[in-house]
Design a protein around this motif. Structure first.
Motif, PDB file in Angstrom:
ATOM      1  N   CYS A  30       0.853  -1.194   0.000  1.00  0.00           N
ATOM      2  CA  CYS A  30       0.000   0.000   0.000  1.00  0.00           C
ATOM      3  C   CYS A  30       0.884   1.238   0.000  1.00  0.00           C
ATOM      4  O   CYS A  30       1.766   1.359   0.843  1.00  0.00           O
ATOM      5  CB  CYS A  30      -0.930   0.018   1.207  1.00  0.00           C
ATOM      6  N   HIS A  32      -0.234   4.368   0.507  1.00  0.00           N
ATOM      7  CA  HIS A  32      -0.914   5.524   1.115  1.00  0.00           C
ATOM      8  C   HIS A  32      -0.398   5.883   2.516  1.00  0.00           C
ATOM      9  O   HIS A  32      -0.400   7.047   2.883  1.00  0.00           O
ATOM     10  CB  HIS A  32      -2.420   5.272   1.158  1.00  0.00           C
ATOM     11  N   HIS A  33      -0.028   4.866   3.295  1.00  0.00           N
ATOM     12  CA  HIS A  33       0.513   5.100   4.647  1.00  0.00           C
ATOM     13  C   HIS A  33      -0.349   6.058   5.476  1.00  0.00           C
ATOM     14  O   HIS A  33       0.155   7.028   6.049  1.00  0.00           O
ATOM     15  CB  HIS A  33       1.964   5.610   4.570  1.00  0.00           C
ATOM     16  N   CYS A  34      -1.634   5.791   5.543  1.00  0.00           N
ATOM     17  CA  CYS A  34      -2.542   6.638   6.334  1.00  0.00           C
ATOM     18  C   CYS A  34      -2.181   6.510   7.810  1.00  0.00           C
ATOM     19  O   CYS A  34      -2.115   5.397   8.338  1.00  0.00           O
ATOM     20  CB  CYS A  34      -3.988   6.183   6.163  1.00  0.00           C
ATOM     21  N   CYS A  37      -3.626   3.652  10.283  1.00  0.00           N
ATOM     22  CA  CYS A  37      -4.042   2.517   9.437  1.00  0.00           C
ATOM     23  C   CYS A  37      -4.326   1.281  10.294  1.00  0.00           C
ATOM     24  O   CYS A  37      -3.568   0.957  11.203  1.00  0.00           O
ATOM     25  CB  CYS A  37      -2.927   2.217   8.435  1.00  0.00           C
ATOM     26  N   HIS A  38      -5.399   0.569   9.945  1.00  0.00           N
ATOM     27  CA  HIS A  38      -5.809  -0.642  10.672  1.00  0.00           C
ATOM     28  C   HIS A  38      -4.911  -1.825  10.360  1.00  0.00           C
ATOM     29  O   HIS A  38      -4.959  -2.836  11.055  1.00  0.00           O
ATOM     30  CB  HIS A  38      -7.257  -0.989  10.289  1.00  0.00           C
ATOM     31  N   SER A  42       0.396  -4.619   6.094  1.00  0.00           N
ATOM     32  CA  SER A  42       0.097  -4.836   4.668  1.00  0.00           C
ATOM     33  C   SER A  42       0.781  -3.812   3.763  1.00  0.00           C
ATOM     34  O   SER A  42       0.604  -3.877   2.547  1.00  0.00           O
ATOM     35  CB  SER A  42      -1.421  -4.767   4.437  1.00  0.00           C
ATOM     36  N   HIS A  43       1.582  -2.892   4.289  1.00  0.00           N
ATOM     37  CA  HIS A  43       2.139  -1.811   3.454  1.00  0.00           C
ATOM     38  C   HIS A  43       3.297  -2.253   2.562  1.00  0.00           C
ATOM     39  O   HIS A  43       3.457  -1.746   1.452  1.00  0.00           O
ATOM     40  CB  HIS A  43       2.618  -0.650   4.339  1.00  0.00           C
ATOM     41  N   GLY A  73      -7.265  -4.102   1.910  1.00  0.00           N
ATOM     42  CA  GLY A  73      -5.833  -3.907   1.799  1.00  0.00           C
ATOM     43  C   GLY A  73      -5.127  -3.742   3.119  1.00  0.00           C
ATOM     44  O   GLY A  73      -5.706  -3.940   4.171  1.00  0.00           O
ATOM     45  N   GLY A  74      -3.928  -3.222   2.666  1.00  0.00           N
ATOM     46  CA  GLY A  74      -3.238  -2.963   1.390  1.00  0.00           C
ATOM     47  C   GLY A  74      -4.083  -2.194   0.362  1.00  0.00           C
ATOM     48  O   GLY A  74      -5.116  -1.663   0.685  1.00  0.00           O
ATOM     49  N   GLY A 102      -7.633   3.188  -1.221  1.00  0.00           N
ATOM     50  CA  GLY A 102      -7.227   4.464  -0.644  1.00  0.00           C
ATOM     51  C   GLY A 102      -7.269   5.589  -1.673  1.00  0.00           C
ATOM     52  O   GLY A 102      -7.137   6.766  -1.322  1.00  0.00           O
ATOM     53  N   PHE A 129      -7.907   6.458   4.793  1.00  0.00           N
ATOM     54  CA  PHE A 129      -8.414   6.521   6.163  1.00  0.00           C
ATOM     55  C   PHE A 129      -7.889   7.800   6.793  1.00  0.00           C
ATOM     56  O   PHE A 129      -6.678   8.016   6.854  1.00  0.00           O
ATOM     57  CB  PHE A 129      -7.964   5.298   6.961  1.00  0.00           C
TER      58      PHE A 129
HETATM   59  S1  SF4 Z   1      -5.873   2.539   5.719  1.00  0.00           S
HETATM   60 FE1  SF4 Z   1      -5.927   1.339   3.810  1.00  0.00          FE
HETATM   61  S2  SF4 Z   1      -5.235   2.817   2.244  1.00  0.00           S
HETATM   62 FE2  SF4 Z   1      -4.594   3.654   4.232  1.00  0.00          FE
HETATM   63  S3  SF4 Z   1      -2.499   2.893   4.565  1.00  0.00           S
HETATM   64 FE3  SF4 Z   1      -3.908   1.442   5.540  1.00  0.00          FE
HETATM   65  S4  SF4 Z   1      -4.236  -0.156   3.994  1.00  0.00           S
HETATM   66 FE4  SF4 Z   1      -3.415   1.639   2.945  1.00  0.00          FE
END
Ligand code: SF4
Length: 166
Positions: A30, A32-34, A37-38, A42-43, A73-74, A102, A129
């Motif tokens: 992933c 986005h690295h929000c 993130c939950h 998965s990044h 995701g990811g 994302g 997110f």
């Molecule tokens: S919340 Fe979703 S889009 Fe944002 S970093 Fe986590 S996996 Fe990626």
């Protein structure tokens, strides 16, 4: 067209990742690295495991109670072709497809790349997110900026149509 996906894992039966009983596939990788993130494990685009699309379909077919598949995701759109193939095959045998991303719907529509994953998605949950907009009361999404988009109606009406389930 790749016949494998890089995934963080699966949940074989979930009632919290979309309507009905669903098989959930978590993409690995992933960008986005929000914050908040939950699923930070998965990044990493090199993490997770490679699995054959065939093996996921086979696993789904063992459960007659499943209503659909959720691609989470990811970031599934970082492996858009392979996830599109999984979604296509799932829809072909009657499963409902819900996809999390994302990216915004608008940015995915604007991309000059193939749109097959969007085309084989029934419900799209879009947007990063945003921890400042987090709410535990939201259905099937973590923050208020995220939208649940009815892709079938959006295609028919050629405009963004929000789903009524959210
Ligand atoms: S919340 Fe979703 S889009 Fe944002 S970093 Fe986590 S996996 Fe990626």
């Amino acid at each position: 067209m790749s016949d494998h996906l890089r995934i963080a894992g699966v949940v074989k039966e979930s009632i919290v990742d979309g309507p009905g009983i669903r098989f959930v596939v978590f993409a690995q990788g992933c960008p986005h690295h929000c914050p908040g993130c939950h699923n930070p494990a998965s990044h990493d685009f090199k993490g997770g495991q490679l699995v054959a699309i065939d093996s996921i379909i086979d696993e789904m077919n063992k459960n007659p109670l499943l209503h659909g598949i959720t691609l989470s995701g990811g970031e599934p759109f970082e492996q858009a072709q392979a996830f599109a193939e999984l979604a296509r095959r799932a829809q072909a045998v009657g499963y409902h497809v819900m996809t999390y991303t994302g990216y915004s719907y608008e940015s995915l529509i604007d991309k000059k790349q193939p749109q097959q994953l969007l085309e084989h998605t029934d419900l799209l949950v879009d947007g990063r997110f945003e921890v400042a907009q987090k709410s535990l009361r939201l259905k099937f999404r973590g923050s208020q900026n995220q939208r649940i988009i009815d892709m079938n109606k959006s295609r028919r009406e050629n405009r963004l149509v929000l789903s009524e389930i959210g």
